[in-house]
Design a protein around this motif. Structure first.
Motif, PDB file in Angstrom:
ATOM      1  N   LEU A 134       0.937  -1.261  -0.156  1.00  0.00           N
ATOM      2  CA  LEU A 134      -0.095  -0.118  -0.141  1.00  0.00           C
ATOM      3  C   LEU A 134       0.963   1.137   0.474  1.00  0.00           C
ATOM      4  O   LEU A 134       1.718   1.307   0.784  1.00  0.00           O
ATOM      5  N   ILE A 135       0.192   2.348  -1.005  1.00  0.00           N
ATOM      6  CA  ILE A 135       0.937   3.775  -0.688  1.00  0.00           C
ATOM      7  C   ILE A 135       0.607   4.713  -0.745  1.00  0.00           C
ATOM      8  O   ILE A 135      -0.811   4.746  -1.585  1.00  0.00           O
ATOM      9  N   CYS A 136       0.610   5.528  -0.608  1.00  0.00           N
ATOM     10  CA  CYS A 136       0.063   6.810   0.756  1.00  0.00           C
ATOM     11  C   CYS A 136       0.558   7.774  -1.071  1.00  0.00           C
ATOM     12  O   CYS A 136       1.356   7.612  -1.334  1.00  0.00           O
ATOM     13  N   VAL A 137      -1.007   8.118  -2.192  1.00  0.00           N
ATOM     14  CA  VAL A 137      -1.258   8.677  -3.464  1.00  0.00           C
ATOM     15  C   VAL A 137      -1.461  10.511  -2.934  1.00  0.00           C
ATOM     16  O   VAL A 137      -1.189  11.389  -4.318  1.00  0.00           O
ATOM     17  N   ARG A 173       3.911   6.976   1.646  1.00  0.00           N
ATOM     18  CA  ARG A 173       4.962   6.678   2.444  1.00  0.00           C
ATOM     19  C   ARG A 173       4.005   4.928   2.212  1.00  0.00           C
ATOM     20  O   ARG A 173       3.061   4.740   1.393  1.00  0.00           O
ATOM     21  N   THR A 174       4.297   3.916   2.963  1.00  0.00           N
ATOM     22  CA  THR A 174       4.321   2.374   2.659  1.00  0.00           C
ATOM     23  C   THR A 174       3.784   1.838   3.813  1.00  0.00           C
ATOM     24  O   THR A 174       4.613   1.894   4.471  1.00  0.00           O
ATOM     25  N   LYS A 189      12.449   1.877  -1.230  1.00  0.00           N
ATOM     26  CA  LYS A 189      14.293   2.482  -1.354  1.00  0.00           C
ATOM     27  C   LYS A 189      14.043   3.466  -2.122  1.00  0.00           C
ATOM     28  O   LYS A 189      14.577   4.825  -2.742  1.00  0.00           O
ATOM     29  N   ASN A 190      13.083   3.745  -3.461  1.00  0.00           N
ATOM     30  CA  ASN A 190      12.686   4.740  -3.590  1.00  0.00           C
ATOM     31  C   ASN A 190      11.621   5.823  -3.804  1.00  0.00           C
ATOM     32  O   ASN A 190      11.149   6.722  -4.182  1.00  0.00           O
ATOM     33  N   GLN A 191      11.473   5.864  -2.237  1.00  0.00           N
ATOM     34  CA  GLN A 191      10.258   6.997  -1.849  1.00  0.00           C
ATOM     35  C   GLN A 191      10.316   7.986  -2.387  1.00  0.00           C
ATOM     36  O   GLN A 191       9.628   8.785  -2.434  1.00  0.00           O
ATOM     37  N   GLN A 192      12.164   8.246  -2.070  1.00  0.00           N
ATOM     38  CA  GLN A 192      12.404  10.113  -2.522  1.00  0.00           C
ATOM     39  C   GLN A 192      11.811  10.531  -3.417  1.00  0.00           C
ATOM     40  O   GLN A 192      11.050  11.591  -3.899  1.00  0.00           O
TER      41      GLN A 192
END
Length: 186
Positions: free
Chosen positions: A88-91, A97-98, A129-132
């Motif tokens: 799940l990822i906040c969009v 955020r996962t 790892k690629n959150q940024q």
């Protein structure tokens, strides 16, 4: 089911580094199913446990990047779903955020679910790892948001399956070691 539009080929300038031999650069949408959330009717929300759990955004997320979301809200009129073990990822808002779904739930418009066709743990670590980079993709004047097209078109280096499993095993081992060191420091 609506036919998906084909994803564009990856351009040379999109490749941040050369992948090892046997790997290839692909689009995230080629190896995953991405479901963007859709908020159900607000009249169907409850906290008494009627219906299916509802994950609207970071308020329901657990503390860590791979924690399970919390069952705080429920809905009797679910719209879009995530399945157990989906990433799940906040969009919207605090994009990037996962969490990992610990159960089937309805996902609201602030959340997307990502389900790998190949090996979920590799995709989970790559996204984390690629959150940024994901945060930088977000657009919007009031608050940042990430679109399905942006997620689908995100480039990901894809090693062979056995290499994905070795990478995940090594990362798990190193994360466990970090946890042990943290405990010793405390």
């Amino acid at each position: 089911i609506r036919k998906q539009k084909p994803l564009p080929p990856i351009k040379e300038e999109e490749i941040p580094y050369e992948a090892p031999e046997g790997w290839e650069w692909v689009r995230l949408g080629e190896i995953t199913n991405i479901t963007m959330g859709q908020s159900p009717n607000g009249n169907s929300y409850n906290t008494s446990g009627d219906g299916i759990p509802l994950i609207n955004g970071p308020a329901e997320f657990g503390p860590g990047p791979f924690s399970n979301p919390l069952k705080i809200k429920f809905t009797t009129s679910p719209t879009k779903f995530c399945e157990k073990d989906d990433l799940l990822i906040c969009v919207r808002g605090s994009t990037g955020r996962t969490n990992v779904a610990g159960f089937k739930a309805c996902i609201g418009r602030g959340v997307a679910s990502i389900r790998s066709f190949i090996y979920q743990p590799y995709v989970n670590y790559f996204i984390y790892k690629n959150q940024q980079n994901l945060l930088e993709m977000g657009r919007g004047s009031t608050f940042s948001n990430i679109t399905k097209d942006q997620l689908n078109e995100f480039p990901i280096p894809l090693p062979p399956l056995n290499e994905q499993k070795r990478i995940v095993a090594k990362v798990d081992q190193l994360m466990s070691l970090c946890d042990q060191l943290e405990e010793q420091l405390e």
